[in-house]
Design a protein around this motif. Structure first.
Motif, PDB file in Angstrom:
ATOM      1  N   LYS A   1      -3.070   5.732   9.798  1.00  0.00           N
ATOM      2  CA  LYS A   1      -3.189   6.733   8.748  1.00  0.00           C
ATOM      3  C   LYS A   1      -3.214   6.075   7.369  1.00  0.00           C
ATOM      4  CE  LYS A   1      -2.678  10.297  11.605  1.00  0.00           C
ATOM      5  NZ  LYS A   1      -3.766  11.269  11.890  1.00  0.00           N
ATOM      6  N   THR A   2      -3.809   6.759   6.400  1.00  0.00           N
ATOM      7  CA  THR A   2      -3.780   6.282   5.015  1.00  0.00           C
ATOM      8  C   THR A   2      -2.385   6.507   4.449  1.00  0.00           C
ATOM      9  OG1 THR A   2      -4.352   8.413   4.028  1.00  0.00           O
ATOM     10  CG2 THR A   2      -6.184   6.983   4.744  1.00  0.00           C
ATOM     11  N   GLU A   3      -2.130   5.935   3.280  1.00  0.00           N
ATOM     12  CA  GLU A   3      -0.813   6.114   2.662  1.00  0.00           C
ATOM     13  C   GLU A   3      -0.522   7.589   2.374  1.00  0.00           C
ATOM     14  OE1 GLU A   3      -3.392   4.215  -0.716  1.00  0.00           O
ATOM     15  OE2 GLU A   3      -3.305   4.204   1.488  1.00  0.00           O
TER      16      GLU A   3
ATOM     17  N   MET B   1       1.881   4.036   8.737  1.00  0.00           N
ATOM     18  CA  MET B   1       0.518   3.571   8.490  1.00  0.00           C
ATOM     19  C   MET B   1       0.117   2.497   9.494  1.00  0.00           C
ATOM     20  SD  MET B   1       0.791   3.355   4.321  1.00  0.00           S
ATOM     21  CE  MET B   1      -0.715   2.363   4.136  1.00  0.00           C
TER      22      MET B   1
ATOM     23  N   LYS C   1       0.833  -1.209   0.000  1.00  0.00           N
ATOM     24  CA  LYS C   1       0.000   0.000   0.000  1.00  0.00           C
ATOM     25  C   LYS C   1       0.865   1.257   0.000  1.00  0.00           C
ATOM     26  CE  LYS C   1      -4.112  -1.828   2.353  1.00  0.00           C
ATOM     27  NZ  LYS C   1      -4.938  -1.747   3.592  1.00  0.00           N
TER      28      LYS C   1
END
Length: 298
Positions: free
Chosen positions: A275-277, A270, A259
């Motif tokens: 958290k998102t990428e 992450m 990801k």
């Protein structure tokens, strides 16, 4: 001081009969001499600390680590520069190794190259130095003209200069901002400075470059989180790093790595923060790639 008067050229009384020793006696003797190297290096810890802190500051400001030497010393510098790229994911131009006589001198001697201060000056001047650059000059004898020429020019240009020698009161030290002088004593084989002197120089370079990279956030905990997963072995290592630092299994670690587009630091952020990428990438950019800073402040 003449070459014959240097500590690195003295005969070692402990090895005067080494050609008559059994193989075991020979190995034990060499090992006993090598044990003196770490102790000698330890005597220069304060200067090494000074070198790391100053070099890290310059590197953070965009400077390069530039290694300069001849023979064994030059090869050790080139080796340190080359290994920083895959280990810490830096750009090749941020670590430069110069050896008297050029690339061919890595594999065979280039006669007379180390005796030219002008050649050292030219090789350094060709790099278009800035005041943020760091030039590390290596010479076991502390008096190699090639290194003296390069250091003298670099100092005039305002670059940070560090001299690494294996004698006290070295000539190269007189041409540097910081002098690291590790006196390891006479070699097992008289004058063979690829042995104790070479080992000392390698230890010092390991500490300086590793210290600089740690201060750039290239290490989280004791993991090299900017390793580049470019083959199966390194993908496996990257997954184990993510697994260990985020306390997840390697299968989950691989998912985070994918990801994060193979960015180990991003994958760790992450995994540890949720958290998102894109969010993780933004945080790393904000804190200059330092995971510890991200986790401490967010």
């Amino acid at each position: 001081m003449e070459i014959k008067e240097l500590k690195t050229e003295e005969r070692n009384p402990a090895t005067s009969e080494i050609d008559r020793m059994s193989t075991l006696e020979m190995v034990n003797t060499i090992n006993q001499e090598d044990q003196k190297v770490a102790q000698a290096v330890g005597q220069e810890n304060e200067q090494i600390v000074h070198a790391i802190d100053a070099a890290a500051k310059n590197y953070s400001n965009g400077g390069r680590l530039i290694y300069l030497g001849a023979g064994t010393s030059g090869r050790l510098g080139v080796l340190d520069a080359a290994e920083l790229v895959p280990t810490y994911g830096i750009k090749p131009e941020r670590a430069v190794g110069l050896i008297a006589g050029g690339k061919s001198a890595m594999f065979s001697a280039v006669e007379g190259a180390e005796d030219s201060a002008e050649l050292g000056e030219k090789d350094i001047s060709d790099l278009a130095l800035t005041q943020n650059d760091v030039v590390l000059g290596l010479a076991a004898s502390g008096r190699t003209p090639y290194v003296i020429g390069g250091l003298a020019y670099a100092k005039k240009q305002g670059a940070l200069t560090i001299a690494i020698a294996c004698v006290a009161d070295s000539v190269i030290g007189q041409h540097a901002d910081i002098a690291i002088e590790v006196v390891v004593g006479p070699e097992v084989v008289t004058g063979s400075t690829r042995m104790k002197a070479g080992t000392a120089q390698k230890m010092i370079l390991n500490m300086i470059s590793t210290g600089v990279m740690i201060k750039q956030g290239k290490v989280y905990s004791n993991m090299m989180i900017d390793v580049q997963p470019t083959n199966e072995k390194l993908v496996d290592r990257a997954c184990r790093i993510i697994s260990a630092t985020a306390d997840i299994d390697t299968k989950k670690a691989l998912q985070f790595l994918e990801k994060a587009n193979k960015n180990v630091a991003q994958a760790i952020v992450m995994a540890k923060t949720g958290k998102t990428e894109h969010e993780a990438a933004a945080l790393l950019k904000k804190y200059h790639g330092n995971i510890r800073s991200v986790l401490d402040h967010e």
